[in-house]
Design an enzyme around this catalytic site. Structure first.
Site, PDB file in Angstrom:
ATOM      1  N   GLN A 187      -0.965  12.109  -0.333  1.00 40.47           N
ATOM      2  CA  GLN A 187      -1.953  12.980   0.603  1.00 40.47           C
ATOM      3  C   GLN A 187      -0.954  14.085   0.937  1.00 40.47           C
ATOM      4  O   GLN A 187      -1.315  15.341   1.462  1.00 40.47           O
ATOM      5  CB  GLN A 187      -2.549  12.598   1.273  1.00 40.47           C
ATOM      6  CG  GLN A 187      -4.064  13.041   2.478  1.00 40.47           C
ATOM      7  CD  GLN A 187      -5.004  13.210   1.649  1.00 40.47           C
ATOM      8  OE1 GLN A 187      -4.804  12.835  -0.022  1.00 40.47           O
ATOM      9  NE2 GLN A 187      -6.108  14.704   1.237  1.00 40.47           N
ATOM     10  N   GLU A 237       1.306 -12.801  -8.730  1.00 38.27           N
ATOM     11  CA  GLU A 237       1.470 -13.747  -8.421  1.00 38.27           C
ATOM     12  C   GLU A 237       0.150 -14.256  -6.989  1.00 38.27           C
ATOM     13  O   GLU A 237       1.134 -14.465  -6.122  1.00 38.27           O
ATOM     14  CB  GLU A 237       3.078 -13.739  -7.738  1.00 38.27           C
ATOM     15  CG  GLU A 237       3.879 -13.872  -8.928  1.00 38.27           C
ATOM     16  CD  GLU A 237       5.281 -14.239  -8.338  1.00 38.27           C
ATOM     17  OE1 GLU A 237       5.457 -15.205  -7.288  1.00 38.27           O
ATOM     18  OE2 GLU A 237       6.194 -13.129  -8.995  1.00 38.27           O
TER      19      GLU A 237
END
Length: 379
Positions: free
Chosen positions: A336, A363
């Site tokens: 942004q 994980e």
């Protein structure tokens, strides 16, 4: 509480930072674009001792602490998460599991080449029907006396095509459920073992992710890790340390995006002054810096607990949960701040945003981390 790093840790951190800038940054956009595995860079990481950092020197590792490991993961991940995930898997999942639970024969034959970086390993738990529910292993290992016959499919396997040594979790005694699961060392080239096509992924596109197929693969009995039925406990114990590595990766991705956004905000001008001088941007940067520092303290604490021999299950899950959220939030804000430039590849931040997402998934998803945390605080 001592918040300073040792001289050795600072040197290791600087070595990783220099490597990331000189070896990983050149070509990182091209490798992402073409899904090219960073083979040359990984070889050099092995030569630096970064692929067996916590393994004792007896087994050709670097004999370093967990905090040094997360410092390296953070610096590498600022630039190239596809390379850092190789470091994470080889250190946290493969080498740690073998050194902690493997036999002396297994350490001599498999751990030494992995810890020295001469070879790369893979950790094979996930399946088409067994992701977050790791107890639902459909891959089977039939006991044939002096060997096992391995059948099934594993997917989302990091280093799937480039590894030479695979730690494979499989069900031997279905009636015992998770207590009937075993862990095996499988070598590339064993008859019946095939590697599927490389996955076309959103992020960490240079990472080598494949499905693996096992069709009557004959695995010697001496390649089983631990006692019969130890496999599920082996996987869970190994993943506890792996979460610290991925938390450090998420931290590095966030820090890398923040550093790029900070530099850009000082150079880019709007309405006659650098955009950093506009409160809308300055406040974004303040929030990003604060989130990153909080994540860093969680990650470092988890590594410190591991180094002290204390329980780090809760700390590791908290670190991964929060750091992965920060990675996602900070990279979105970095894009942004860059505006239209953030949407094109040459400014790096769009790649870091894509890379960040996986840290909330692999994980142990963020939802699984909340299960681990809630169980711990409520018990």
């Amino acid at each position: 509480m001592l918040f300073q790093l040792s001289e050795e840790q600072l040197m290791i951190q600087q070595a990783a930072r220099d490597f990331a800038q000189t070896e990983l940054r050149p070509g990182v956009i091209e490798r992402d674009e073409h899904q090219k595995f960073p083979a040359e860079q990984v070889k050099k990481l092995g030569e630096l001792g970064f692929l067996g950092m916590m393994v004792s020197e007896k087994y050709e590792g670097s004999g370093l602490d967990a905090l040094s490991y997360v410092l390296v993961m953070e610096e590498l991940s600022k630039i190239d998460a596809s390379a850092s995930v190789v470091v994470s898997v080889n250190n946290s999942l493969v080498c740690y599991g073998l050194e902690s639970y493997g036999s002396e024969y297994q350490k001599e034959k498999y751990l030494k080449p992995l810890a020295s970086g001469r070879e790369i390993g893979a950790f094979c738990l996930s399946e088409p029907e067994a992701g977050s529910d790791a107890t639902s292993q459909q891959t089977t290992a039939e006991d044939k006396g002096d060997h096992y016959l391995l059948n099934g499919t594993k997917n989302w396997i990091t280093n799937g095509g480039t590894a030479s040594t695979y730690l494979v979790i499989a069900q031997t005694h279905r009636e015992l459920k998770h207590k009937g699961i075993n862990a095996f060392i499988v070598e590339k080239g064993m008859e019946g073992f095939t590697v599927g096509p490389k996955e076309n992924k959103l992020g960490i596109r240079g990472s080598d992710t494949h499905s693996l197929m096992f069709n009557d693969v004959k695995v010697p009995k001496e390649n089983r890790i631990g006692e019969d039925g130890f496999g599920f406990k082996f996987a869970m114990k190994t993943l506890e340390g792996g979460r610290i590595g991925i938390a450090a990766q998420a931290l590095g991705i966030a820090a890398g995006a923040y550093e790029l956004a900070l530099a850009y905000s000082k150079e880019r001008k709007a309405f006659g002054k650098p955009i950093a001088d506009h409160q809308a941007i300055a406040f974004k940067l303040a929030d990003m810096a604060t989130q990153i520092e909080a994540a860093r303290l969680l990650v470092y604490k988890a590594a410190w607990l591991k180094d002290q021999g204390q329980s780090y299950t809760l700390a590791g899950s908290m670190a991964k949960l929060y750091a992965s959220k920060v990675a996602m939030d900070v990279t979105v804000e970095a894009v942004q701040i860059h505006g239209g430039y953030g949407f094109v590849k040459e400014y790096h931040v769009e790649r870091l945003m894509r890379d960040a997402k996986i840290t909330q998934i692999y994980e142990g998803t963020s939802e699984i981390q909340k299960v681990v945390i809630s169980r711990d605080i409520l018990k």
